[in-house]
Design an enzyme around this catalytic site. Structure first.
Site, PDB file in Angstrom:
ATOM      1  N   HIS A 122       0.834  -1.211   0.000  1.00 55.03           N
ATOM      2  CA  HIS A 122       0.000   0.000   0.000  1.00 55.03           C
ATOM      3  C   HIS A 122       0.866   1.257   0.000  1.00 55.03           C
ATOM      4  CE1 HIS A 122      -4.064  -1.429   1.843  1.00 55.03           C
ATOM      5  NE2 HIS A 122      -3.583  -2.330   1.019  1.00 55.03           N
TER       6      HIS A 122
ATOM      7  N   ARG B  92      -0.644  -0.587  -4.352  1.00 54.15           N
ATOM      8  CA  ARG B  92      -1.950   0.067  -4.390  1.00 54.15           C
ATOM      9  C   ARG B  92      -1.771   1.547  -4.045  1.00 54.15           C
ATOM     10  NH1 ARG B  92      -7.040  -1.052  -0.318  1.00 54.15           N
ATOM     11  NH2 ARG B  92      -6.282   0.837   0.673  1.00 54.15           N
TER      12      ARG B  92
ATOM     13  N   TYR C 105     -11.125   8.378   3.436  1.00 54.42           N
ATOM     14  CA  TYR C 105     -10.945   7.099   4.115  1.00 54.42           C
ATOM     15  C   TYR C 105      -9.577   6.523   3.759  1.00 54.42           C
ATOM     16  CZ  TYR C 105     -11.277   2.316   5.587  1.00 54.42           C
ATOM     17  OH  TYR C 105     -11.011   1.119   6.184  1.00 54.42           O
TER      18      TYR C 105
ATOM     19  N   ASP D 147      -8.263   1.148  -4.861  1.00 56.40           N
ATOM     20  CA  ASP D 147      -9.490   0.720  -4.174  1.00 56.40           C
ATOM     21  C   ASP D 147     -10.436   1.913  -4.077  1.00 56.40           C
ATOM     22  OD1 ASP D 147     -11.412  -0.393  -2.554  1.00 56.40           O
ATOM     23  OD2 ASP D 147     -10.015  -1.132  -1.026  1.00 56.40           O
TER      24      ASP D 147
ATOM     25  N   HIS E 150     -13.411   1.641  -2.600  1.00 55.84           N
ATOM     26  CA  HIS E 150     -14.219   1.416  -1.393  1.00 55.84           C
ATOM     27  C   HIS E 150     -15.712   1.578  -1.666  1.00 55.84           C
ATOM     28  CE1 HIS E 150     -10.668   0.920   1.035  1.00 55.84           C
ATOM     29  NE2 HIS E 150     -10.213   2.105   0.706  1.00 55.84           N
TER      30      HIS E 150
ATOM     31  N   GLU F  62     -10.414  -1.963  -7.565  1.00 62.26           N
ATOM     32  CA  GLU F  62     -11.119  -2.758  -6.550  1.00 62.26           C
ATOM     33  C   GLU F  62     -12.359  -2.034  -6.030  1.00 62.26           C
ATOM     34  OE1 GLU F  62      -8.661  -3.499  -3.127  1.00 62.26           O
ATOM     35  OE2 GLU F  62     -10.418  -3.940  -1.921  1.00 62.26           O
TER      36      GLU F  62
ATOM     37  N   GLU G 132     -14.222  -8.491  -0.738  1.00 63.56           N
ATOM     38  CA  GLU G 132     -13.658  -8.626   0.614  1.00 63.56           C
ATOM     39  C   GLU G 132     -14.743  -8.756   1.687  1.00 63.56           C
ATOM     40  OE1 GLU G 132     -11.284  -5.024   0.519  1.00 63.56           O
ATOM     41  OE2 GLU G 132     -12.580  -4.122   2.013  1.00 63.56           O
TER      42      GLU G 132
ATOM     43  N   ARG H  66     -11.881 -11.273  -4.136  1.00 64.02           N
ATOM     44  CA  ARG H  66     -11.056 -10.821  -3.001  1.00 64.02           C
ATOM     45  C   ARG H  66     -11.522 -11.361  -1.646  1.00 64.02           C
ATOM     46  NH1 ARG H  66      -7.637  -7.746  -1.984  1.00 64.02           N
ATOM     47  NH2 ARG H  66      -8.815  -6.242  -0.760  1.00 64.02           N
TER      48      ARG H  66
ATOM     49  N   HIS I  19      -8.187 -10.595   0.518  1.00 60.97           N
ATOM     50  CA  HIS I  19      -8.130  -9.380   1.344  1.00 60.97           C
ATOM     51  C   HIS I  19      -6.998  -9.533   2.358  1.00 60.97           C
ATOM     52  CE1 HIS I  19     -10.660  -6.607   4.181  1.00 60.97           C
ATOM     53  NE2 HIS I  19      -9.790  -5.912   3.472  1.00 60.97           N
TER      54      HIS I  19
ATOM     55  N   GLU J  19      -2.942  -9.121  -0.981  1.00 60.74           N
ATOM     56  CA  GLU J  19      -2.762  -7.793  -0.368  1.00 60.74           C
ATOM     57  C   GLU J  19      -1.917  -7.937   0.899  1.00 60.74           C
ATOM     58  OE1 GLU J  19      -6.428  -6.137   1.093  1.00 60.74           O
ATOM     59  OE2 GLU J  19      -5.588  -4.110   1.210  1.00 60.74           O
TER      60      GLU J  19
ATOM     61  N   TRP K 256     -20.663   2.284   1.749  1.00 65.40           N
ATOM     62  CA  TRP K 256     -19.332   1.923   2.204  1.00 65.40           C
ATOM     63  C   TRP K 256     -18.576   1.461   1.010  1.00 65.40           C
ATOM     64  CZ3 TRP K 256     -14.803   1.247   3.696  1.00 65.40           C
ATOM     65  CH2 TRP K 256     -14.442   1.719   4.963  1.00 65.40           C
TER      66      TRP K 256
END
Ligand code: KDG
Ligand code: MG
Length: 405
Positions: A122, A147, A159, A212, A214, A238, A264, A285, A314, A341, A405
């Site tokens: 990350h 990522r 976030y 990602d 989210h 993602e 995930e 994931r 995940h 990940e 979310w």
């Protein structure tokens, strides 16, 4: 051999973890992870009250039968709490079987398909430059995939990227009530293509990049983002949209060739069946802790293989090292594994509780050869860090509308 006792531990070495220990009459025990971020005590109670009494006296070697007993045999099937409880028991039973056989779990799953498990790291930054500097560090450390997430200018908080530049996931460690964050798709769209354009400019083909979302976008917005990112050849995008309605991804897929990943929060194969069999996604994931353990993950991976979908489990820090170890045994033995990940092995406190000999080398994990899953759990250390209620944030649009979310 019978199951003599089951113990459930909730510990907070910086964040909450729910750990299960299945103890047999022959002294061999197994460990499992049952952590559901922000709902830890629900799964701990489910295990204590509704699983433990039903398993005492049973043969721990009957892994599939016990899985079906807790899944098919129960009127209330599926859902994150039930499936995390099943997952933890399932991991512990595989751990026991490996210890009894004197073999690492990956050997019981068919043996190695590869030498090591490729990871993506990350890079989370306050600005594009900050994010790319962090990506440079990851590439220097040997990661071949990174990522990229960057704070969105004009929003008070993004976030995963904190104003005080603390690490991403500390956000989830100590929030006794859910914090609220705002979201604007147009502000996000002003940022993301530039982030990847600059990454491409700076790193060329030195690494693969991922992102990602989210689940903050509608399907048509996701399709637009996928198209905008096509020039930068992402490894995957993602969680572009929520897929309660799996057909959302039919729309996205028909508009873009950017590879898509999600899952995930999925708990069973039923959550991703249409996505997989219609080839609307490229990577699934799901995580061992949230999708019914090693047994649940195997069912998903084998189904996905038929449709050229690869696994990308995940790997956030709300999955304990026991889950991470379970993933390593799956990843090394699953032919259609894609990438794992990785956000490190946790803080010092976490490492003092969960001990293992997995090795990070050049952006890959070398899997433990210890019998079972290869993780030890120090109960005395764990007892030093009590459960603290903590929540993920809630999202709202700038006009106050509650958002995905
Ligand atoms: O519990 C939520 C986190 O695990 C999640 O926000 C992390 O999206 C995540 C990821 O891809 O690691
Ligand atoms: Mg994610």
């Amino acid at each position: 051999m019978i199951i003599q006792d089951i113990k459930v531990f909730v510990t907070n070495p910086g964040r909450n973890f729910v750990t299960v220990k299945v103890i047999t009459d022959e002294g061999v025990y197994g460990l499992g992870d049952a952590t559901v971020n922000g709902r830890e005590m629900a799964v701990a109670t489910y295990l204590e009250e509704h699983v433990k009494p039903c398993l005492i006296g049973r043969d721990p070697h009957k892994i599939e039968d016990i899985w079906q007993y807790l899944y098919m045999g129960v009127y209330w099937r599926r859902g994150p709490i039930t499936m995390a409880a099943i997952a933890a028991i399932d991991m512990a039973l595989w751990d026991i079987k490996g210890k009894v056989a004197g073999l690492p779990v990956y050997q019981l799953l068919g043996g190695k398909c590869r030498d090591g498990v490729t990871l993506y790291a990350h890079a989370n930054g306050e600005t594009i430059e900050d994010t790319l500097d962090k990506a440079a560090q990851c590439i220097e450390q040997g990661f071949s995939a990174v990522r990229l997430q960057s704070a969105i200018p004009g929003l008070s908080e993004t976030y995963g990227v904190l104003g005080d530049k603390k690490d991403y996931f500390e956000l989830q460690g100590n929030r006794p009530l859910p914090p609220e964050q705002d979201w604007s798709t147009s502000k996000y769209f002003d940022l993301v293509p530039e982030l990847f354009a600059k990454a491409k400019e700076r790193f060329g083909n030195k690494a693969k990049f991922l992102h990602d979302t989210h689940s903050r976008l509608t399907p048509i917005e996701s399709a637009k983002l996928g198209k905008m990112l096509e020039p930068y050849n992402l490894m995957f995008l993602e969680d572009a949209s929520i897929a309660e309605n799996q057909e959302n991804y039919k729309l996205i897929r028909h508009h873009t060739t950017t590879p898509l990943a999600l899952g995930e929060t999925y708990n069973t194969i039923w959550d991703c069946k249409d996505l997989i069999q219609n080839q609307w996604i490229d990577y699934i994931r799901s995580a061992a802790t949230h999708a019914g353990g090693i047994t649940g993950m195997k069912k998903i991976a084998d189904f996905a293989a038929v449709y050229n979908v690869r696994t990308a489990p995940h790997g956030a820090p709300d999955l304990s090292p026991i889950c991470f170890a379970a993933h390593m045994h799956l990843n090394i033995s699953t032919h259609n594994f894609g990438i794992q990940e990785f956000v490190g092995f946790g803080n010092e406190e976490c490492q003092s509780i969960f001990k293992h000999d997995m090795k990070l080398e050049n952006g890959m994990i070398l899997v433990s050869d210890a019998p079972g899953l290869g993780v030890e759990f120090d109960e005395q250390e764990a007892a030093k860090y009590e459960y603290k209620r903590s929540y993920l944030p809630v999202s709202r649009l700038e006009d106050g509308t509650l958002w995905h979310w």
